[in-house]
Design an enzyme around this catalytic site. Sequence first.
Site: not given
Length: 558
Positions: A277-281
């Site tokens: 999810g958004s921790v990949h951003k």
Amino acid sequence: MFAGIGIRLITLQVMPTPAYADGGLQDRLRSVTLFASRGGIYDRSGVPLTHSVEARYVYADPTLIENPADAAAKLSPLLGVARSDLEDRMARRKLPTGVQSTFAWLARGVPIDKANQVMALNIKGIGIEHDERREIPGADLAANLIGITGEDLTGLEGLEAKYDDVLRGTNGKHRFEFGNDGSYTPIPNGYSEVVPAKPGSSLNLTIDRDLQYEVQRSLSANVRAKRGTVGAAVVLDIKTGEVLAQASQPTYNAADWEKYPPVDREDAATSFVVDPGSVHKAIIFGAGLEEGVITPRTVWRIPSTIQKADITYADTHPAGNKKMSMAGALAYSSNVTTIKIADRLGPQKVYDYQLKFGLGKPTGEGIPGEASGRVLPPDEWNGSSPGSIPIGHSVDVTPLQMAAVYAAIANDGKWIQPHLIKDTVAADGNRVAPPAPETRQVISPQSARDLRYLMEAVTTVPDATGVNGRIKGYRVAGKTGTGKRVVDGKYADGDVASFIGMAPAEAPRYVVAVFAFTPGGGGGDVAGPAFREMMQYTLQHYRVPPSTKAAPKYTPFP
């Protein structure tokens, strides 16, 4: 006749006799294994997490057991072995050579007081010998890391299995001549040959016992509070790559491991495969800064949605085509902004930076069976991949891999392989350091500093996604995420909430990553409180001075 007897007596008394004396020696020899002491596993300060203590093994000579059923009934309560099992072990049986077996294991690692009670029963054919057993002072403390040993003290799981050849040493042997009293007592001055056992080496881990305890406690309490089933937490020293704590939920009592299902004994940080999810951003923003696609001062007009193939990607804080800063995009976890950055990078660079940050292969930390995760090369992307991959979907990772990503950002762009082994200590006290961890520069120090500046907005902008990760007195940079759990190549029902952060943000020392599989909920709400507890304890435990300057002021919509 008398002449023949006289000649025979003279022959026996005068002629050399060793050949006669040794004639039946092989029938009077017994061989006993001298078990090598198994090395212990200790935390970074030398506190034992598991080690071997003196014990006894109990054995039977089936040829001497007069009443196996009665003997089994008396021994069962003391040995903790079922009567039927003991009776079966004491049953007479022939060896492949056709000779009756005179030895059968009944129990290993029996406490000395219990072994003495066994001998007090005075059962003919039952004996004891020197042995050892595994002592686990902390019960469930770091159990998912340490693993377990079998009855013969062979490593079966975890570090016990991974480093079994280092820990177990080499057994010795004692061959001796015994009498005919049924006790196998060595004959004084009889034949005796000893091959000494070589004790195993011990492992000193990078784990800090006190920190491990607190991280486990916090993870368990927070996951249960959110009705979660699986959780993982990792604390890394960003300068060395040392794993200071690595906790799993559920966990188990390693001293009584047979009562727990195998899934409870897994190390979640290396086996819990998720869409991040958004921790990949953070990877996309880091690549964008490194490639010059964005700067910390970049401002774009951001629509509320963006279309890729037949899928529409929207933001939880829609910009409505207003100008949005990059700090605002991270604070509000803007999918649209992240996808637009990835579009300018192109699929190949997105893929390249995923690999540089360590995704797609095991970290090599030291836990057996570590999952590799998966990232898709550009030739496997479909029409919606440019939308899903940048925001952390269609990407498989482990919590440890993502913790290492953020440690690289905290460490001025240098990725350091996470590792658990500090050194090995031989029985003679000689210490051997493991090979140096792999390192590589992923992004420049300046790009890493710029990214940390942007990520601090996640915990400081008043209504940002990461405000639950704030720590009084310390500046924190990090990112929240909400992803999916991957089981057998499919998504499981529920959400994986995550929070990964570093502190103090102006000069990071530690990274804490928290992942929790729950029925629902975002990373800030579910994992944020656990992150705050763990990071606050870490900073205080290592006496890190509070931040002296206030966090920057951000304007999400200039």
